[in-house]
Write a protein that holds these residues in place. Structure first.
Motif, PDB file in Angstrom:
ATOM      1  N   ALA A   1       0.874  -1.225  -0.352  1.00 43.70           N
ATOM      2  CA  ALA A   1       0.044   0.017  -0.453  1.00 43.70           C
ATOM      3  C   ALA A   1       0.884   1.601   0.314  1.00 43.70           C
ATOM      4  CB  ALA A   1      -0.623  -0.302   1.140  1.00 43.70           C
ATOM      5  N   GLY A   2       1.565   0.972   0.392  1.00 44.29           N
ATOM      6  CA  GLY A   2       3.301   2.377   0.212  1.00 44.29           C
ATOM      7  C   GLY A   2       3.660   2.830  -0.820  1.00 44.29           C
ATOM      8  N   GLY A   3       3.191   1.454  -1.906  1.00 44.97           N
ATOM      9  CA  GLY A   3       4.444   1.710  -2.696  1.00 44.97           C
ATOM     10  C   GLY A   3       5.202   0.962  -3.165  1.00 44.97           C
ATOM     11  N   LYS A   4       5.485   0.359  -1.893  1.00 46.06           N
ATOM     12  CA  LYS A   4       7.419  -0.301  -2.498  1.00 46.06           C
ATOM     13  C   LYS A   4       7.279  -1.596  -3.224  1.00 46.06           C
ATOM     14  CE  LYS A   4       9.451   2.805   0.229  1.00 46.06           C
ATOM     15  NZ  LYS A   4      11.425   2.945  -0.487  1.00 46.06           N
ATOM     16  N   TYR A   5       7.650  -1.564  -3.912  1.00 45.35           N
ATOM     17  CA  TYR A   5       8.141  -3.619  -4.452  1.00 45.35           C
ATOM     18  C   TYR A   5       8.502  -4.470  -3.910  1.00 45.35           C
ATOM     19  CZ  TYR A   5       6.407  -1.777  -9.258  1.00 45.35           C
ATOM     20  OH  TYR A   5       5.408  -1.393 -10.611  1.00 45.35           O
ATOM     21  N   VAL A   6       7.309  -5.316  -3.952  1.00 40.42           N
ATOM     22  CA  VAL A   6       8.417  -6.716  -3.314  1.00 40.42           C
ATOM     23  C   VAL A   6       8.098  -7.992  -3.658  1.00 40.42           C
ATOM     24  CG1 VAL A   6       8.151  -8.308  -1.074  1.00 40.42           C
ATOM     25  CG2 VAL A   6       6.787  -5.811  -0.955  1.00 40.42           C
ATOM     26  N   ALA A   7       9.904  -8.569  -4.432  1.00 42.65           N
ATOM     27  CA  ALA A   7       9.840 -10.094  -4.695  1.00 42.65           C
ATOM     28  C   ALA A   7       9.177 -10.555  -3.781  1.00 42.65           C
ATOM     29  CB  ALA A   7      11.293  -9.546  -5.209  1.00 42.65           C
ATOM     30  N   PRO A   8       8.138 -11.704  -3.392  1.00 44.50           N
ATOM     31  CA  PRO A   8       7.828 -13.042  -2.938  1.00 44.50           C
ATOM     32  C   PRO A   8       9.180 -13.926  -2.958  1.00 44.50           C
ATOM     33  CG  PRO A   8       6.530 -12.801  -4.894  1.00 44.50           C
ATOM     34  CD  PRO A   8       7.386 -11.369  -4.719  1.00 44.50           C
TER      35      PRO A   8
ATOM     36  N   PHE B   1       1.791  -4.188   4.734  1.00 45.08           N
ATOM     37  CA  PHE B   1       2.892  -5.281   4.766  1.00 45.08           C
ATOM     38  C   PHE B   1       2.633  -6.211   4.227  1.00 45.08           C
ATOM     39  CE2 PHE B   1       0.437  -5.022   8.869  1.00 45.08           C
ATOM     40  CZ  PHE B   1       0.428  -6.676   8.509  1.00 45.08           C
ATOM     41  N   PRO B   2       4.072  -7.056   3.852  1.00 43.86           N
ATOM     42  CA  PRO B   2       3.960  -8.170   3.330  1.00 43.86           C
ATOM     43  C   PRO B   2       3.553  -8.933   4.762  1.00 43.86           C
ATOM     44  CG  PRO B   2       6.003  -7.510   2.772  1.00 43.86           C
ATOM     45  CD  PRO B   2       4.979  -6.688   3.645  1.00 43.86           C
ATOM     46  N   SER B   3       2.651  -9.956   4.506  1.00 46.74           N
ATOM     47  CA  SER B   3       2.601 -11.084   5.173  1.00 46.74           C
ATOM     48  C   SER B   3       2.709 -13.173   4.773  1.00 46.74           C
ATOM     49  CB  SER B   3       1.132 -11.433   5.604  1.00 46.74           C
ATOM     50  OG  SER B   3       0.630 -10.025   6.828  1.00 46.74           O
ATOM     51  N   ALA B   4       3.432 -13.631   5.254  1.00 45.63           N
ATOM     52  CA  ALA B   4       3.474 -15.390   5.138  1.00 45.63           C
ATOM     53  C   ALA B   4       2.165 -16.458   5.990  1.00 45.63           C
ATOM     54  CB  ALA B   4       4.934 -15.714   5.542  1.00 45.63           C
ATOM     55  N   LEU B   5       1.647 -16.649   4.505  1.00 45.16           N
ATOM     56  CA  LEU B   5       0.979 -17.924   4.852  1.00 45.16           C
ATOM     57  C   LEU B   5       2.257 -19.601   4.836  1.00 45.16           C
ATOM     58  CD1 LEU B   5      -1.499 -18.107   2.525  1.00 45.16           C
ATOM     59  CD2 LEU B   5      -2.251 -17.723   5.076  1.00 45.16           C
ATOM     60  N   ILE B   6       2.807 -20.289   5.862  1.00 41.40           N
ATOM     61  CA  ILE B   6       3.210 -21.305   6.121  1.00 41.40           C
ATOM     62  C   ILE B   6       2.908 -22.686   7.070  1.00 41.40           C
ATOM     63  CG2 ILE B   6       4.878 -21.953   8.143  1.00 41.40           C
ATOM     64  CD1 ILE B   6       5.983 -18.852   8.310  1.00 41.40           C
ATOM     65  N   VAL B   7       3.166 -23.102   5.569  1.00 42.54           N
ATOM     66  CA  VAL B   7       3.039 -24.962   6.700  1.00 42.54           C
ATOM     67  C   VAL B   7       4.822 -25.577   7.490  1.00 42.54           C
ATOM     68  CG1 VAL B   7       2.570 -27.217   4.857  1.00 42.54           C
ATOM     69  CG2 VAL B   7       2.164 -24.549   4.188  1.00 42.54           C
TER      70      VAL B   7
ATOM     71  N   GLN C   1      16.511 -10.815   8.636  1.00 47.67           N
ATOM     72  CA  GLN C   1      17.545 -10.045   8.753  1.00 47.67           C
ATOM     73  C   GLN C   1      18.355 -10.351   7.133  1.00 47.67           C
ATOM     74  OE1 GLN C   1      20.337 -10.934  11.504  1.00 47.67           O
ATOM     75  NE2 GLN C   1      18.561 -11.495  13.229  1.00 47.67           N
ATOM     76  N   GLY C   2      18.571  -8.297   6.816  1.00 51.53           N
ATOM     77  CA  GLY C   2      19.141  -8.287   5.444  1.00 51.53           C
ATOM     78  C   GLY C   2      18.177  -7.897   4.658  1.00 51.53           C
ATOM     79  N   PHE C   3      17.128  -7.851   4.551  1.00 50.45           N
ATOM     80  CA  PHE C   3      15.758  -7.284   3.862  1.00 50.45           C
ATOM     81  C   PHE C   3      15.571  -5.916   3.780  1.00 50.45           C
ATOM     82  CE2 PHE C   3      14.786 -11.744   3.311  1.00 50.45           C
ATOM     83  CZ  PHE C   3      14.462 -11.859   2.006  1.00 50.45           C
ATOM     84  N   GLY C   4      14.824  -4.949   3.366  1.00 50.38           N
ATOM     85  CA  GLY C   4      14.747  -4.023   4.045  1.00 50.38           C
ATOM     86  C   GLY C   4      13.152  -4.000   5.194  1.00 50.38           C
ATOM     87  N   GLN C   5      13.327  -2.809   5.456  1.00 59.18           N
ATOM     88  CA  GLN C   5      11.623  -3.140   6.730  1.00 59.18           C
ATOM     89  C   GLN C   5      11.062  -3.143   5.947  1.00 59.18           C
ATOM     90  OE1 GLN C   5      12.721  -3.126   9.508  1.00 59.18           O
ATOM     91  NE2 GLN C   5      10.516  -3.178  10.281  1.00 59.18           N
TER      92      GLN C   5
END
Length: 586
Positions: A456-463, A488-494, A536-540
């Motif tokens: 929503a903030g206009g930032k690209y995310v490479a999943p 923000f990004p979220s995750a579905l985790i198995v 760690q290592g990824f942008g906020q």
């Protein structure tokens, strides 16, 4: 002998240079059945004659739905040397997709392997009231056997040489429908020239001492099929595993020099090995993890220092030799494709003297575009290798990988709009993947163009970049990052439930149903710590802020994965809409 220009020319080359007592072998009900070169060629030619007797002509299409077995090869070569094209049908296709493909491709004959697949075909034909002859490999009540075609061929005096001579390199070899992650299947048109170019561009991958292979990835996919053609071209003995459930036993019986795989299977092998290492005690456990940690910082051949190589030699003797033994003891190389391979897996398997050659391609590219190799300077961890010699690649302004050349498909069947969208006016195929070429010529894939999203903030995310990192955790079996147009990004985790259950046992957490386990506060806290570490290592803006643990693994049969185990993101998004919305509630 002239260089092969049609796929079936590979057989003439085999007969001249590689004829042997075991050309292919298949396992059924625990028993191996093998075929010599003479037997193989005899079956192929008689089957061709039988098909001619049934009216099959050049330009016809024949559908084949079967798991990997020698009959697949017999039918493939028998069909393509007549100038007809094979339509491979995934055994895991949904009824809706199967009905669409059969109606769209209009095969003249359908070949199936067993009663279960016959039933799927029968229902699909009834959907559109189609009347197409069906033949089965295994006995099925009231269904003619494919052996009838062979027997009829023995009595039919057809001049196969005239059929072969009429086949040109640009003629259609196969019509493959891509399952894709969204939308209806698209029929990819691949010629003899397309696939044969790829076979010989990959010829360098198999050294001369590579003599025996195990095959278990689906031949319906062009990746395994092209590699099997490569095996035939190199004179490699092929053994088909009975099923995915028997792979370990089959590997230890066959003791192959190598096989193809997808990263998910290598991840499972690695996780099982690590789990066994954790069960060790005292000095043995210490040595195991010393060797493992050494492997995880292993560099490409020639890039390690002398002292590191001495330690690696000790690690191979004390620990990694057992890894080799678990894979039959003779592995010379493994070819990995279909999805991104985590660099840590490449490092540790190479350290174990089990070279994994990661490659990249699509059905539309027959399929390989780039691949790592055993040649000097031929491998770079974290990349998909160097470009094949016949493939011209350029990186578009937005980072998309574009390619053209003799191995690139001619278009989609009866779909000019999709063809025009995929192939530009300069003849370059748009892969939909984002990547970069380094100065040494290695290609690196960074994401799928259509899978990248904006927050929503206009930032690209490479999943994919996030997912590949999270898969480094032995506690995570599957993961999908979401967050398009969200804060923000979220995750579905198995979870990897076998690893998780062992952890729970150590922590005194009572065992129960998977549904209860994924809701346990201590379990959720443990996964939060894992994500914090891996973030760690990824942008906020990229970091996954919330997640939900799911009690059920995604599968092909449930429609959540493609046959090559890629995520069907649209399906998963729809299926878990409630869980996703809950993560974004204020």
């Amino acid at each position: 002998m002239a260089a092969p220009t049609r796929i079936f020319d590979i057989l003439s080359n085999y007969e001249t240079h590689h004829a042997k007592s075991v050309m292919v072998a298949g396992k059924a009900n625990g028993t191996w059945t093998s075929y010599s070169t003479d037997e193989f060629l005899d079956i192929v030619d008689n089957l061709s004659k039988g098909l001619v007797a049934k009216g099959v002509e050049k330009g016809d299409r024949i559908a084949l739905m079967s798991a990997n077995r020698p009959e697949w090869n017999f039918c493939d070569f028998a069909i393509n040397q007549l100038g007809a094209a094979i339509i491979p049908l995934y055994p895991t296709l949904s009824g809706q997709d199967l009905a669409f493909i059969i109606n769209d491709a209009a095969p003249k004959i359908i070949l199936v392997s067993d009663a279960d697949l016959y039933e799927k075909i029968r229902v699909a034909l009834e959907t559109d009231k189609l009347d197409i002859p069906i033949y089965s490999f295994d006995p099925v009540s009231d269904v003619p056997s494919w052996r009838q075609l062979i027997d009829e061929g023995k009595q039919h005096d057809a001049d196969l040489a005239s059929y072969r001579d009429a086949v040109k390199p640009d003629d259609l070899l196969t019509l493959i429908y891509t399952s894709g992650t969204t939308g209806k299947p698209k029929g990819v048109l691949l010629s003899h020239k397309n696939v044969l170019t790829n076979v010989y561009d990959c010829y360098h991958l198999l050294p001369d001492y590579f003599k025996k292979a195990l095959s278990f990835l689906p031949l319906c996919h062009i990746f395994e099929r092209m590699v099997v053609y490569l095996y035939f071209a190199k004179g490699v003995e092929i053994h088909y595993a009975e099923s995915l459930d028997t792979i370990v036993a089959d590997i230890n019986e066959v003791k192959p020099d190598g096989f193809t795989t997808v990263p998910r299977l290598l991840e499972k092998v690695y996780d099982r090995i690590v789990a066994k290492g954790k069960e060790l005690r005292g000095l043995k456990k210490h040595i195991f993890f010393w060797a493992l940690n050494l492997g995880l910082i292993n560099k490409e051949p020639g890039n390690n220092g002398a002292w590191f190589n001495i330690k690696l030699g000790i690690a191979r003797k004390l620990v990694f030799s057992k890894w080799q033994g678990a894979l039959g003891g003779n592995i010379k190389l493994i070819i990995s494709g279909g999805a991104a391979l985590q660099p840590r897996l490449a490092r540790v398997f190479w350290a174990a003297d089990i070279p994994v050659l990661e490659g990249y391609g699509l059905t539309e590219t027959s399929p390989v575009i780039a691949v790592n190799s055993l040649e000097k300077g031929g491998v770079k961890f974290g990349t998909v290798g160097k470009l094949l010699k016949s493939v011209d690649v350029k990186i578009a302004a937005d980072g998309e990988i574009l390619c053209k050349g003799p191995s690139i498909f001619t278009g989609y069947y009866k779909n000019d709009e999709a063809t025009a969208e995929a192939i530009d006016q300069e003849g370059y195929f748009h892969t939909g993947d984002i990547g970069e070429l380094d100065q040494a010529g290695f290609l690196r894939i960074t994401d799928r163009k259509k899978e990248m999203f904006k927050t929503a903030g206009g930032k690209y995310v490479a999943p994919q970049a996030l997912e590949n990192k999270y898969m480094e955790s032995t506690l995570i079996a599957q993961v999908m990052v979401v967050g398009e147009n969200r804060k923000f990004p979220s995750a579905l985790i198995v979870p990897a439930f076998d690893v998780l259950e062992n952890w729970c046992k150590l922590k005194g957490i009572p065992s129960g149903s998977k549904e209860k386990l994924v809701e346990h506060p201590a379990v959720i806290e443990k996964y939060q710590r894992e994500l914090d570490r891996l973030n760690q290592g990824f942008g906020q803006w990229e970091k996954v802020k919330k997640f939900v643990l799911l009690p059920k693994e995604w599968t092909i049969d449930a429609g959540e994965l493609t046959p090559k185990l890629s995520l069907k993101r649209k399906v998963i998004l729809q299926r878990y809409e409630t869980e996703i919305e809950r993560m974004y509630e204020v």
